[in-house]
Scaffold this motif. Sequence first.
Motif, PDB file in Angstrom:
ATOM      1  N   ASP A 407       8.707   1.747   8.595  1.00 15.76           N
ATOM      2  CA  ASP A 407       8.535   1.901   7.361  1.00 15.76           C
ATOM      3  C   ASP A 407       7.464   3.027   6.959  1.00 15.76           C
ATOM      4  OD1 ASP A 407       9.435   1.159   4.386  1.00 15.76           O
ATOM      5  OD2 ASP A 407       7.205   0.175   4.431  1.00 15.76           O
ATOM      6  N   LEU A 408       6.167   2.986   7.312  1.00 11.25           N
ATOM      7  CA  LEU A 408       5.272   4.091   7.259  1.00 11.25           C
ATOM      8  C   LEU A 408       5.677   5.339   7.418  1.00 11.25           C
ATOM      9  CD1 LEU A 408       2.089   2.281   8.575  1.00 11.25           C
ATOM     10  CD2 LEU A 408       2.602   2.900   6.173  1.00 11.25           C
ATOM     11  N   VAL A 409       6.645   5.519   8.547  1.00 14.74           N
ATOM     12  CA  VAL A 409       7.147   6.882   8.950  1.00 14.74           C
ATOM     13  C   VAL A 409       8.134   7.345   7.800  1.00 14.74           C
ATOM     14  CG1 VAL A 409       8.697   8.042  10.819  1.00 14.74           C
ATOM     15  CG2 VAL A 409       6.468   6.483  11.432  1.00 14.74           C
ATOM     16  N   GLY A 414       9.056  10.577   2.724  1.00 12.58           N
ATOM     17  CA  GLY A 414       9.456  10.705   1.191  1.00 12.58           C
ATOM     18  C   GLY A 414      10.505   9.593   1.018  1.00 12.58           C
ATOM     19  N   GLY A 415      10.743   8.593   2.122  1.00 16.29           N
ATOM     20  CA  GLY A 415      11.764   7.394   1.968  1.00 16.29           C
ATOM     21  C   GLY A 415      10.990   6.073   2.116  1.00 16.29           C
ATOM     22  N   GLN A 416      12.161   5.471   2.591  1.00 16.71           N
ATOM     23  CA  GLN A 416      11.393   3.838   2.924  1.00 16.71           C
ATOM     24  C   GLN A 416      12.252   3.414   3.890  1.00 16.71           C
ATOM     25  OE1 GLN A 416      11.410   1.555  -0.537  1.00 16.71           O
ATOM     26  NE2 GLN A 416      13.724   1.767  -0.702  1.00 16.71           N
ATOM     27  N   LEU A 417      12.100   2.104   4.543  1.00 13.19           N
ATOM     28  CA  LEU A 417      13.152   1.216   5.509  1.00 13.19           C
ATOM     29  C   LEU A 417      13.523   0.282   4.615  1.00 13.19           C
ATOM     30  CD1 LEU A 417      13.842   0.706   8.551  1.00 13.19           C
ATOM     31  CD2 LEU A 417      11.772  -1.165   8.673  1.00 13.19           C
ATOM     32  N   ARG A 418      14.858   0.086   4.790  1.00 12.88           N
ATOM     33  CA  ARG A 418      15.689  -1.010   4.318  1.00 12.88           C
ATOM     34  C   ARG A 418      16.468  -1.779   5.182  1.00 12.88           C
ATOM     35  NH1 ARG A 418      19.080   3.586   0.811  1.00 12.88           N
ATOM     36  NH2 ARG A 418      17.338   4.190  -0.602  1.00 12.88           N
TER      37      ARG A 418
END
Length: 438
Positions: A407-409, A414-418
Amino acid sequence: MNTPAQGLPSIRQRLVRVLAGVSLAWALGVSAVVWFTVHHALDEVLDNALRESAEVMYGVLSGQAGVLRLGHASSLPAPPHAEHLVWQIVDARGAVLLRSHQAPDAAFGPPQRVGLWSAAGDWRVCGLALPAGGDSPARTLFVAQRLDERHGALWGASALTAGAALAVGLLCAAWLRRLAREELRPLVALSRAVEGFHPQQDGQDLAQVTRAELVPMRAAILSLAQRLALHVANERAVAAHAAHALRTPLAGLVVQLATAQRQAPPAIQPALQLARLSADRLARVVGALLTLFRSGAELQWQPVDLAALLANLPVDGLQLHLQPAGPLPLRGDPDLLAAALANLLDNAARHGARTLEVRVLAEGDGQRIVLADDGPGVPAQRLAELQAALAAQDYASAMGLGLMLADLVARAHGGQLRLPPAARGFTAEMWLGPAPQG
């Protein structure tokens, strides 16, 4: 991060409602006072006008008493016209001697009644005793005005002034509402500036405020941001030093275990193999920590061959299937992506997955890396808890290093983990934002 504001009172809405309510109450109150005042003042003015008209007629009739032809209910000759004031001359017995042509034949009241009064609910009357003496018997002058005309004039004037006062009050309410919104704009602007303020980025400063009341707030936010940035920098420095200190011993431990495994008798080979796998995983974790605490630095955007990157991240017991087969081009920071994917692959293998499918899809201006395994998956409630924790960046909620790092990466890109629901196994999607131009 946006905090949900549903259900919370709004300062702007409350202030606007209070100002509108006060203005409306003021307008209604002023309208009522104006109506009451005008109504009673005009009523008094009309009474004074009626009395003065009676006094004027008293003077005229007194001087012409000798030439007036008085008879039973006779009317004074006059051209046809609408009379707003009518009059009667009444003798001592209450008989009408002379009247205006629209005055009633019956006397408005007993001849001895003088002053102002309302007669029979239809007339407002002023009575004056005419002078008596000599050949002139006692007589009374009645001058009257219809009550419906008076009421019409009173209501019309009162309604007009009250309506004007109400309109002014409503205009003031609208003006105060707009003024309240304008005065709260600097507070909204400050909140937006704080939302986009990153104290760890060099050369960034919080926007200046335009209201004196917001100066202490801005200073407090800057002070808090400096303390947080110092705290994060210290934590990163400690973690980075610890990871560097562990990396060399771990590398030596892996080498020693590999040597010992080749030279050991078959009976202890499985135990050494397990120790070697654990040491390899620990080395990857340390490498991920080093990458994680470097993520605050500027990203090295470049084309990345995901297939080649995954080939350098072998995980024992896990088969990778690329869809479509062949190179999967990306744009991002290869070191950060490698660290995140290594931990996601390790998570899949440790939770019982045997195969993992990897896809790269377009997501607006960015891209989405989809990793779907055939493991046992996660219960729906736990999956929802993990997704909520990722959305809030609440990494302390029983979340492993793999999801946190991924998630941090993703956020660094500019995104996120889903974590979407999956019919089988476990699926993770790393959404990456658009690469910078140039």
